[in-house]
Design an enzyme around this catalytic site. Structure first.
Site, mmCIF file in Angstrom:
data_model
loop_
_atom_site.group_PDB
_atom_site.id
_atom_site.type_symbol
_atom_site.label_atom_id
_atom_site.label_comp_id
_atom_site.label_asym_id
_atom_site.label_seq_id
_atom_site.Cartn_x
_atom_site.Cartn_y
_atom_site.Cartn_z
ATOM 1 N N TRP A 36 41.830 106.458 -30.403
ATOM 2 C CA TRP A 36 41.427 107.090 -28.700
ATOM 3 C C TRP A 36 42.740 107.178 -28.205
ATOM 4 O O TRP A 36 43.365 105.837 -27.931
ATOM 5 C CB TRP A 36 40.467 107.335 -28.317
ATOM 6 N N MET A 37 43.319 108.231 -27.777
ATOM 7 C CA MET A 37 44.637 107.300 -26.693
ATOM 8 C C MET A 37 43.922 108.711 -25.251
ATOM 9 O O MET A 37 44.136 109.566 -25.357
ATOM 10 C CB MET A 37 46.152 108.753 -27.029
ATOM 11 N N ASN A 38 44.806 108.259 -24.156
ATOM 12 C CA ASN A 38 45.116 108.505 -23.141
ATOM 13 C C ASN A 38 45.808 107.964 -21.907
ATOM 14 O O ASN A 38 47.049 108.052 -23.007
ATOM 15 C CB ASN A 38 43.160 109.568 -21.817
ATOM 16 N N ASP A 39 46.042 107.867 -21.076
ATOM 17 C CA ASP A 39 47.074 108.067 -19.924
ATOM 18 C C ASP A 39 47.761 106.867 -20.464
ATOM 19 O O ASP A 39 48.003 106.407 -20.899
ATOM 20 C CB ASP A 39 46.696 106.684 -18.668
ATOM 21 N N GLN A 55 46.697 103.688 -22.413
ATOM 22 C CA GLN A 55 45.184 103.454 -22.979
ATOM 23 C C GLN A 55 44.506 104.228 -23.898
ATOM 24 O O GLN A 55 45.016 104.941 -24.274
ATOM 25 C CB GLN A 55 44.358 103.997 -22.013
ATOM 26 N N PHE A 98 42.391 98.993 -18.070
ATOM 27 C CA PHE A 98 42.438 100.409 -17.236
ATOM 28 C C PHE A 98 44.435 100.039 -17.251
ATOM 29 O O PHE A 98 45.203 98.993 -17.399
ATOM 30 C CB PHE A 98 41.711 100.539 -16.381
ATOM 31 N N ASP A 161 44.882 101.640 -11.377
ATOM 32 C CA ASP A 161 45.710 102.647 -11.980
ATOM 33 C C ASP A 161 47.688 101.629 -11.351
ATOM 34 O O ASP A 161 48.145 102.922 -10.860
ATOM 35 C CB ASP A 161 45.833 103.731 -11.742
ATOM 36 N N GLU A 215 44.088 109.482 -8.947
ATOM 37 C CA GLU A 215 44.289 108.485 -9.883
ATOM 38 C C GLU A 215 45.790 108.395 -9.812
ATOM 39 O O GLU A 215 45.932 109.223 -9.936
ATOM 40 C CB GLU A 215 43.387 109.445 -11.277
ATOM 41 N N TRP A 298 40.068 115.661 -19.873
ATOM 42 C CA TRP A 298 39.336 115.399 -19.740
ATOM 43 C C TRP A 298 38.030 116.361 -20.044
ATOM 44 O O TRP A 298 38.014 117.982 -19.256
ATOM 45 C CB TRP A 298 38.817 114.675 -18.265
#
Length: 477
Positions: A36-39, A55, A98, A161, A215, A298
């Site tokens: 998984w990858m996010n920000d 992330q 995070f 963040d 965020e 999301w």
């Protein structure tokens, strides 16, 4: 312990990578090796390389305890995967490292990130502890955690963040927060070092009931203005605006150290497509202000999970200001992707005109004569599932996707710009489309999921004619 956790994460990633499928894996966008990858996190030029952290959950294609993945590049386009930089599990980041940022502190690559702990079971956002932490590296690859550098103000639990920069011989940090009244805000701190911070002020906040959390804040100057960039959660859709689950955008204004942020405009979305979140900016080696976002959303279906991975980044975009308007253009380094060129001669289109039978990774430039085109709608289509078209009746540019077997359907749109011409620069990858409108006046980014046999690229017009004044296409590699 930290090394063993990193080792375990790297091993899990390697196992997942062995079974990763490539049906939707990008040719020229940064995506995780697997998992998984996010920000995007810690975007920086350091030691003659661009670094992109992100992330990452290396054990699974689903979101989970957040690690920091890492990739490097010499041009912001061609990325090389590096070992995982941070793994959670220490007292202050037990349940996640995070999002955060990176700075060069006298030759030490310093990551400032949020340590996340669940206090009453994983997933219960009503009982968490979030603190800002530091990790450092001299080689830019191997990091040592330095512990907590900032704790939240009294009464604030959601506190994450951090984005750090240096200005006027002082370190500055913005942090996203939720106040006790469930309202989003950005907190500003100043530091004499990366370990010593003083609260400066609430830089900006939502109106009561508008959004409950802000965020991924960022704060930078461009042209004559400062821009506060952030991702609010809890905004209600208004007409064609704010249609995604969460938004990302900017508020312009004036600021100098020690002063209030005097806002000069309203919040404006940075991207008008289906998939764009948590953008972060950084300064390129030549001084350009660059932004990269997470090209997903999301709670959206992510069909690539079937093949052991999820998430990818947008192309790097150069920000500039013109007449008080923020422009976004692909970095010029993106032209290095161009391979075979195909010119598209000026033409009048009344039905379908096929450009490519099987378009995998392409850049297309189209210039439409709006005033001379009377078709009800006309534009570009990829298979039966993606259309980018001008709707003459609503006078809007529409990006529509339709993949019913993936539970994806719907459109995003923007008003047609004033003037006789519409210039589009479009990047299509295996599972994404990015559209730059009139040299960066607007951008639309969406994930798309055509099957391999559904990639015919064509121009079309319905109920009338469309006049194409200029066109070009490049295979990208």
């Amino acid at each position: 312990m930290t090394q063993s956790r990193l080792h375990a994460a790297q091993n899990a990633l390697a196992k997942l990578h062995e079974r990763r499928g490539n049906t939707f894996y990008p040719h020229f966008h940064l995506a995780p090796p697997a998992g998984w990858m996010n920000d995007p996190n810690g975007l920086i030029w350091f030691n003659d390389r661009y670094h992109a952290f992100y992330q990452h959950h290396p054990m699974s294609e689903h979101w989970g305890p957040m690690h920091w993945g890492h990739a490097t590049s010499d041009d912001m386009i061609h990325w090389q995967h590096e070992p995982i930089a941070l793994a959670p599990g220490d007292e202050n980041d037990k349940d996640g490292c995070f999002s955060g940022s990176a700075v060069d502190d006298n030759g030490v690559l310093s990551l400032i990130y949020t340590g996340h702990v669940w206090l009453d079971g994983a997933g219960n956002d009503d009982a968490i502890r979030e603190v800002q932490c530091l990790a450092t590296s001299r080689d830019g690859i191997h990091f040592e955690k330095q512990g907590v550098i900032l704790t939240p103000p009294e009464g604030i639990m959601h506190f994450r963040d951090p984005k750090v920069w240096r200005e006027a011989d002082t370190w500055w940090m913005v942090v996203g927060a939720k106040d006790p009244g469930n309202t989003g805000q950005i907190l500003l701190y100043r530091g004499s070092s990366l370990r010593e911070w003083t609260f400066d002020r609430v830089l900006a906040h939502a109106d009561a009931g508008e959004s409950y959390m802000w965020e991924c804040p960022d704060f930078f100057s461009l042209g004559d203005q400062h821009y506060l960039m952030f991702s609010p959660q809890g905004m209600n859709a208004e007409g064609y605006s704010y249609r995604n689950r969460f938004q990302s955008g900017v508020i312009p204004g004036m600021w100098s150290p020690g002063r209030l942020f005097a806002q000069s405009g309203h919040f404006t979305e940075l991207d008008n497509g289906h998939d764009f979140y948590a953008p972060q900016s950084f300064v390129a080696k030549d001084g350009r202000r660059i932004v990269i976002g997470w090209m997903d959303m999301w709670e959206s279906p992510m069909p690539s999970k079937r093949e052991g991975w999820a998430g990818c980044m947008t192309l790097a975009r150069e920000l500039s200001e013109s007449n008080g308007k923020l422009l976004q253009r692909p970095v010029h380094e993106a032209e290095s992707l161009r391979q075979q060129h195909q010119s598209i001669s000026p033409r009048t289109i009344s039905n379908k005109y096929v450009l490519q039978e099987n378009a995998q990774a392409v850049e297309i430039q189209l210039q439409w004569a709006l005033k001379n085109s009377d078709a009800e709608h006309y534009g570009l289509q990829l298979g039966a599932g993606m259309r980018l078209y001008i709707d003459n009746q609503s006078e809007r540019l529409v990006l529509w996707r339709y993949y019913p077997h993936e539970n994806l359907d719907g459109y995003r749109s923007i008003p047609l710009p004033q003037g006789d011409m519409l210039a589009l620069r479009i990047f299509i990858d295996t599972s994404s489309v990015e559209v730059f409108i009139n040299d960066g006046e607007a951008v639309m980014s969406s994930r798309i999921y055509p099957q391999p046999e559904e990639r015919e690229l064509s121009l079309y017009a319905s109920h009338g004619v469309a006049v194409l004044q200029h066109g070009a296409l490049w295979q990208l590699g």
